[in-house]
Design a protein around this motif. Structure first.
Motif, PDB file in Angstrom:
ATOM      1  N   TYR A  93      -2.273  -7.102  -3.831  1.00 29.27           N
ATOM      2  CA  TYR A  93      -1.150  -6.483  -3.104  1.00 29.27           C
ATOM      3  C   TYR A  93      -1.057  -5.030  -3.524  1.00 29.27           C
ATOM      4  CZ  TYR A  93       3.593  -5.560  -1.478  1.00 29.27           C
ATOM      5  OH  TYR A  93       4.700  -5.005  -0.848  1.00 29.27           O
ATOM      6  N   LYS A  94      -1.066  -4.144  -2.527  1.00 34.68           N
ATOM      7  CA  LYS A  94      -1.056  -2.703  -2.760  1.00 34.68           C
ATOM      8  C   LYS A  94      -2.211  -2.293  -3.667  1.00 34.68           C
ATOM      9  CE  LYS A  94       3.888  -1.973  -1.964  1.00 34.68           C
ATOM     10  NZ  LYS A  94       5.167  -1.448  -2.533  1.00 34.68           N
ATOM     11  N   LYS A  95      -3.413  -2.831  -3.340  1.00 33.40           N
ATOM     12  CA  LYS A  95      -4.666  -2.490  -4.004  1.00 33.40           C
ATOM     13  C   LYS A  95      -4.692  -2.872  -5.486  1.00 33.40           C
ATOM     14  CE  LYS A  95      -5.595   1.419  -0.904  1.00 33.40           C
ATOM     15  NZ  LYS A  95      -5.943   2.864  -0.821  1.00 33.40           N
ATOM     16  N   VAL A 106       9.462  -8.898  -7.664  1.00 39.21           N
ATOM     17  CA  VAL A 106       9.238  -7.904  -8.697  1.00 39.21           C
ATOM     18  C   VAL A 106       8.093  -6.976  -8.300  1.00 39.21           C
ATOM     19  CG1 VAL A 106       8.581  -7.549 -11.116  1.00 39.21           C
ATOM     20  CG2 VAL A 106      10.139  -9.396 -10.503  1.00 39.21           C
ATOM     21  N   ALA A 107       7.071  -7.528  -7.638  1.00 40.54           N
ATOM     22  CA  ALA A 107       5.939  -6.719  -7.191  1.00 40.54           C
ATOM     23  C   ALA A 107       6.261  -5.914  -5.936  1.00 40.54           C
ATOM     24  CB  ALA A 107       4.741  -7.612  -6.924  1.00 40.54           C
ATOM     25  N   GLY A 108       7.424  -6.197  -5.316  1.00 42.64           N
ATOM     26  CA  GLY A 108       7.816  -5.444  -4.121  1.00 42.64           C
ATOM     27  C   GLY A 108       7.441  -6.118  -2.825  1.00 42.64           C
ATOM     28  N   VAL A 109       7.066  -7.394  -2.870  1.00 38.23           N
ATOM     29  CA  VAL A 109       6.707  -8.106  -1.647  1.00 38.23           C
ATOM     30  C   VAL A 109       7.978  -8.390  -0.850  1.00 38.23           C
ATOM     31  CG1 VAL A 109       5.629 -10.170  -0.693  1.00 38.23           C
ATOM     32  CG2 VAL A 109       4.703  -9.125  -2.765  1.00 38.23           C
ATOM     33  N   LYS A 110       7.950  -8.019   0.431  1.00 35.42           N
ATOM     34  CA  LYS A 110       9.097  -8.228   1.309  1.00 35.42           C
ATOM     35  C   LYS A 110       8.656  -8.996   2.543  1.00 35.42           C
ATOM     36  CE  LYS A 110      11.208  -3.876  -0.230  1.00 35.42           C
ATOM     37  NZ  LYS A 110      11.733  -2.559   0.186  1.00 35.42           N
ATOM     38  N   LYS A 114       1.884  -7.599   3.645  1.00 30.97           N
ATOM     39  CA  LYS A 114       0.508  -8.053   3.750  1.00 30.97           C
ATOM     40  C   LYS A 114      -0.104  -8.200   2.365  1.00 30.97           C
ATOM     41  CE  LYS A 114      -0.342  -5.912   8.269  1.00 30.97           C
ATOM     42  NZ  LYS A 114      -1.186  -4.937   9.026  1.00 30.97           N
ATOM     43  N   VAL A 115      -0.747  -9.358   2.137  1.00 32.12           N
ATOM     44  CA  VAL A 115      -1.422  -9.667   0.875  1.00 32.12           C
ATOM     45  C   VAL A 115      -2.850 -10.076   1.206  1.00 32.12           C
ATOM     46  CG1 VAL A 115      -1.427 -11.100  -1.198  1.00 32.12           C
ATOM     47  CG2 VAL A 115       0.744 -10.384  -0.178  1.00 32.12           C
ATOM     48  N   GLU A 116      -3.780  -9.614   0.416  1.00 27.48           N
ATOM     49  CA  GLU A 116      -5.184  -9.948   0.648  1.00 27.48           C
ATOM     50  C   GLU A 116      -5.636 -11.034  -0.320  1.00 27.48           C
ATOM     51  OE1 GLU A 116      -9.616  -7.831   0.955  1.00 27.48           O
ATOM     52  OE2 GLU A 116      -7.854  -6.677   0.290  1.00 27.48           O
TER      53      GLU A 116
END
Length: 282
Positions: A93-95, A106-110, A114-116
């Motif tokens: 997530y976010k490279k 906490v990681a900012g996933v909303k 998008k997650v790879e």
């Protein structure tokens, strides 16, 4: 009155704090627990779920999940659509690769983030090796159990034959040879097993037991005075009888000893005189 009201207020606050459960966030901050206590609806359940878009190769999978869940929980939800075990997955997530213990919020996933998803080749190979090792250990344990059961039965047969021999009874050499052949086959099978740990100790113990049984059978095949019959081996003698000389030209005729030949020549020639005294000339 004021002091009593403060006291009541303080006791009420303590009661509220007592019903709360606290946890340490990944950053080290002490916050209220994500799951509520017994009888109380958890704060985590009160948060509406979000939809996360997960890209795996050229395909996209949309997963509905609580934002306060961890990436490890997201991996488990992706096992069925992706066909990958959760230990063989990498979520980026976010490279940045995210740990399974890290929380989504906490990681900012909303919502609609998008997650790879990437296959972890090293983890897959390590897991395959662990599965292969486990399968080998299970197979070895099963084989050792079968061998142990078989050796126990053969041991009873050997003991029965030994007791019969000690009482003076006859033991069939054919049965002894058959048991010896079976035990030697088991010994070869044990020698070909490559195992370690506690299973190796069990294997060495069984090998020792089989060798002892083979030695016992070898002693049964060498009695003091075995009878010479069809079922028992004849007694072997170390001395050999002197071979009688045979005429090479005619094998049916036996060459007599020198004294007999001399007597025969005397009979055939009556005028010949045979003496054993010799004169010495100077």
């Amino acid at each position: 009155m004021m002091s009593s009201s403060l006291g009541l207020g303080s006791g009420r606050d303590d009661e509220i704090r007592g019903s709360e459960v606290w946890e340490v966030r990944p950053g080290g901050m002490l916050v209220q627990s994500r799951s509520g206590g017994s009888g109380v609806t958890g704060i985590r359940d009160q948060v509406p779920p979000i939809r996360v878009r997960v890209k795996y190769g050229s395909a996209y999978h949309e997963v509905s999940i609580n934002p306060r869940a961890s990436f490890g929980e997201l991996k488990k939800m992706l096992m069925e659509p992706s066909g990958l075990h959760h230990e063989e997955q990498k979520l980026i997530y976010k490279k940045r690769e995210r740990s399974s213990r890290q929380y989504l919020d906490v990681a900012g996933v909303k919502n609609r983030s998008k997650v790879e998803l990437v296959e972890d080749v090293a983890s897959r190979e390590r897991r395959s090796l662990e599965m292969l090792t486990t399968a080998r250990r299970e197979k070895a344990a099963k084989s050792l159990a079968e061998i142990d059961s078989k050796v126990q039965k053969l041991s009873q047969q050997v003991l029965t034959m030994r007791a019969k021999a000690d009482e003076g009874g006859e033991v069939e050499i054919r049965e002894v040879d058959n048991l010896t052949a079976i035990l030697m086959t088991i010994l070869v099978k044990l020698d070909g097993m490559i195992i370690g740990g506690d299973q190796k100790l069990m294997k060495n113990k069984q090998e020792k037991k089989v060798r002892e049984l083979v030695e016992t059978l070898d002693k049964l095949k060498l009695p003091a005075n075995p009878p010479n019959d069809g079922n028992r081996r004849p007694q072997m003698t170390s001395s050999r009888k002197a071979a009688t000389p045979v005429d090479v030209k005619n094998k049916n005729k036996i060459i007599p000893p020198p004294q007999q030949r001399q007597q025969q020549q005397t009979r055939n020639n009556p005028g010949a005189v045979t003496t054993t005294k010799w004169e010495t000339f100077e």
